[in-house]
Design an enzyme around this catalytic site. Structure first.
Site, PDB file in Angstrom:
ATOM      1  N   SER A 136      46.791  42.618  46.958  1.00 17.79           N
ATOM      2  CA  SER A 136      46.255  41.164  47.379  1.00 17.79           C
ATOM      3  C   SER A 136      46.913  40.951  48.840  1.00 17.79           C
ATOM      4  O   SER A 136      48.173  41.085  48.985  1.00 17.79           O
ATOM      5  CB  SER A 136      46.275  40.083  46.483  1.00 17.79           C
ATOM      6  OG  SER A 136      46.251  38.795  47.085  1.00 17.79           O
ATOM      7  N   TYR A 161      51.017  34.551  41.116  1.00 19.78           N
ATOM      8  CA  TYR A 161      49.731  35.731  41.355  1.00 19.78           C
ATOM      9  C   TYR A 161      50.527  36.848  42.428  1.00 19.78           C
ATOM     10  O   TYR A 161      50.263  37.871  42.053  1.00 19.78           O
ATOM     11  CB  TYR A 161      48.604  34.817  41.703  1.00 19.78           C
ATOM     12  CG  TYR A 161      47.501  36.176  42.240  1.00 19.78           C
ATOM     13  CD1 TYR A 161      46.917  36.756  41.376  1.00 19.78           C
ATOM     14  CD2 TYR A 161      47.397  35.859  43.573  1.00 19.78           C
ATOM     15  CE1 TYR A 161      46.120  37.948  41.685  1.00 19.78           C
ATOM     16  CE2 TYR A 161      46.171  36.971  43.917  1.00 19.78           C
ATOM     17  CZ  TYR A 161      45.545  37.805  42.945  1.00 19.78           C
ATOM     18  OH  TYR A 161      44.914  38.631  43.584  1.00 19.78           O
TER      19      TYR A 161
END
Length: 344
Positions: A136, A161
């Site tokens: 990501s 995350y």
């Protein structure tokens, strides 16, 4: 060049196949005539009905099958890998979302760390020719040098995350080093499009505007995002899939390049290479809907970053592909899908 093309991988495990990106990728792979086993637990992080609807669209394909297995279930994962004899794996299953990681951190550990370890072990013991996994843009964290480059150090994540995605890259490298497992990590930049996730800005804004509710605009609108249309993401994944990472002969331990290795390992950004102001993004949505948004201007949320911007030079060089769908092209396609799906 960090990659080499091989014969097309025929049998693919796609984890997170009922998710946004997994659905579109599975659809594309079966259209190419490949056999796809899609794995998805279909949890309730967001509306399971949307995931079930995606799975239903894939179900009629003879060369697609959905298995409902939890990535963190070690025994079930071992059995799946042993029985199916995959050629390649695309790991898209993850607990997504920066803000949710502040509320439910353990779900990120279970899926993104324990689950990914099970994927790596499955690949190690079953002669997988290539593991492609979703990373990501969030791994860039506190980095401020733009555009974000895969050759820059990314050791300062600002959310759990992001930390879990960085950990995936490190775990994959260890397996690449230890077992010569070709691993390619793809750092996705703000993916949007039809069948998108309800927790993402485009979905949230569209829904709120149509329901005459105000939208939350963080950092008082002073945000930039490198929005990437789903078809561009899928094209990038498919191109990379058949080009397993190989060792970089020029890799230097005195000046280590984070994006490659002496092991068969590679990292790419997949983004549009064009950051867009959040307020312009909202303006395009307003124009498509024919309605103005009421805006709640709010401070920056914890774990968020003010801007993302992908350097995609390596992706273009190695695959010949450059994402190019503009927001003016992509947003209307999402809104057309949204109106049709929700009958509004």
């Amino acid at each position: 060049m960090s990659v080499q093309s091989i014969n097309k991988l025929d049998k693919i495990l796609v984890t997170g196949a009922a998710g946004f990106i997994g659905f579109h990728l599975s659809k594309r792979l079966v259209e190419q005539g490949r056999t796809v086993v899609g794995l998805d637990i279909i949890n309730d992080y967001y509306d399971p009905a949307l995931k079930e609807a995606r799975a239903l669209l894939l179900a009629p394909n003879d060369n697609f099958r959905l298995v409902r297995i939890d990535l963190a279930d070690r025994k079930a994962m071992e059995k799946l890998f042993m029985e199916e004899e995959f050629d390649g794996v695309v790991n898209l299953a993850a607990q997504a979302g920066v803000r949710y990681s502040l509320i439910n951190p353990h779900s990120y550990v279970d899926t993104n760390l324990v689950g990914f370890a099970n994927v790596l072990e499955g690949c190690r013991h079953n002669d997988i020719k290539h593991l492609v996994f979703a990373s990501s843009s969030s791994v860039y964290g506190s980095n401020t040098r733009m555009p974000f480059s895969v050759h820059d150090n990314v050791d300062h994540p600002v959310s759990l995350y992001a930390a879990s995605k960085k950990a995936n890259e490190l775990m994959a490298h260890a397996y690449s080093h230890l077992y010569s497992l070709p691993c390619t990590g793809l750092r996705f930049f703000t993916v949007y499009g039809p069948w998108g996730r309800p927790d993402m800005a485009l979905f949230l804004f569209t829904k709120a505007i149509l329901e005459n509710r105000p939208i939350d605009v963080f950092n008082y609108g002073k945000m930039k995002r490198d929005f990437t249309y789903i078809d561009d993401i899928v094209e990038g994944v498919v191109r990379v899939l058949d080009m397993p990472a190989r060792p970089n002969p020029n890799w230097d331990g005195d000046n280590p390049d984070p994006s490659s290795s002496y092991a068969p390992y590679k990292i790419y950004n997949i983004g549009n290479n064009e950051p867009v102001d959040l307020l312009h993004f909202i303006e395009i949505i307003e124009n498509c809907l024919g309605k103005k948004a009421r805006k709640n201007m709010l401070p920056m949320q914890p774990g968020d970053v003010p801007a993302t911007y992908a350097n995609i030079d390596d992706l273009v060089r190695d695959t010949g592909f450059r994402p190019s769908t503009t927001l003016e092209e992509g947003i209307p396609k999402f809104i057309e899908w949204y109106r049709d799906y929700y009958k509004v």
